[in-house]
Enzyme design. Sequence first.
Site, PDB file in Angstrom:
ATOM      1  N   HIS A   7      39.474  46.365  49.170  1.00 30.14           N
ATOM      2  CA  HIS A   7      40.798  46.923  48.901  1.00 30.14           C
ATOM      3  C   HIS A   7      40.811  48.436  49.080  1.00 30.14           C
ATOM      4  O   HIS A   7      39.771  49.079  49.131  1.00 30.14           O
ATOM      5  CB  HIS A   7      41.304  46.549  47.496  1.00 30.14           C
ATOM      6  N   GLU A  43      46.993  47.718  36.870  1.00 31.17           N
ATOM      7  CA  GLU A  43      46.747  47.570  38.303  1.00 31.17           C
ATOM      8  C   GLU A  43      47.367  46.290  38.851  1.00 31.17           C
ATOM      9  O   GLU A  43      47.524  45.299  38.155  1.00 31.17           O
ATOM     10  CB  GLU A  43      45.240  47.602  38.589  1.00 31.17           C
ATOM     11  N   GLU A 134      33.912  52.253  45.968  1.00 35.62           N
ATOM     12  CA  GLU A 134      33.660  51.187  44.991  1.00 35.62           C
ATOM     13  C   GLU A 134      32.969  50.045  45.717  1.00 35.62           C
ATOM     14  O   GLU A 134      33.258  49.765  46.884  1.00 35.62           O
ATOM     15  CB  GLU A 134      35.013  50.715  44.425  1.00 35.62           C
TER      16      GLU A 134
END
Lengths: 150, 150
Positions: A7, A43, A134
């Site tokens: 993402h 989120e 991440e």
Amino acid sequence: MLTRIDHVGIACHDLEATAEFYRRVYGLEVAHEEVNEEQGVREAMLRVGGTADGHWACVQLLQPLTDDSPVAKFLQRNGEGVHHVAFGTADVAATAETVGQRGVRVLDPEPRHGTAGSRITFLHPKDCGGVLTELVEAADDSAAKSEKTL
Amino acid sequence: MLTRIDHVGIACHDLEATAEFYRRVYGLEVAHEEVNEEQGVREAMLRVGGTADGHWACVQLLQPLTDDSPVAKFLQRNGEGVHHVAFGTADVAATAETVGQRGVRVLDPEPRHGTAGSRITFLHPKDCGGVLTELVEAADDSAAKSEKTL
């Protein structure tokens, strides 16, 4: 080691308004929404397309819960925009260890809770060409490993 | 409309050093490299993983060719980091038209030349929640359409 762009994390002031932008303009729907108290964010995950490793590439929208959360500070400094990039891996702990041995500071000594049951760790942006990076292990990858161990 | 995250564009001062970082740390290789004079950049594509629509999700590294190119100005303002996010679509002209009708400023009236023969257009970041957004039609998607027209 990395098998997908999992993402792109986007910081925003108003999760609903930004999700509505992606729905109205591109037809992207919110597939998952949660509050992550530890990271101080609300989120939403919007699926863009499937990936060849059997997962999804998503836009992740992040709205801070408090004014002193990291995403709130990011917004104060930079305004709305891309906050981080997340790569998918089948084993986040092993990948983090390897990356650490290669001189990148791993910000979470143990993988922590990410969106939708995933396990994640962040890497220091100063060690990654200015990109807050991440690493993500999807929940079903973790489950598959646990089954093998049993 | 959008079928993949095509790439994340990352601005850097030194393409070779940054590509070497991604190779050494993650094992990602440069699959394609080119100079785009029109955009004032040298760029490299590093494939992260396949996408379900038959393409690749890539990290794109961008090094400015001159001090007055848009990427050079980005680096002066922000330092190294994520410059834009690109979404794949089978028909960039049609998608840009639709997105324009929905109130987003399309920066290129006609799709222009992107990496590896792709056709691209950029969308105004102020209309996209602070995200410089690119739409990409891959070269083989364009070729498939031309064949149908013949």
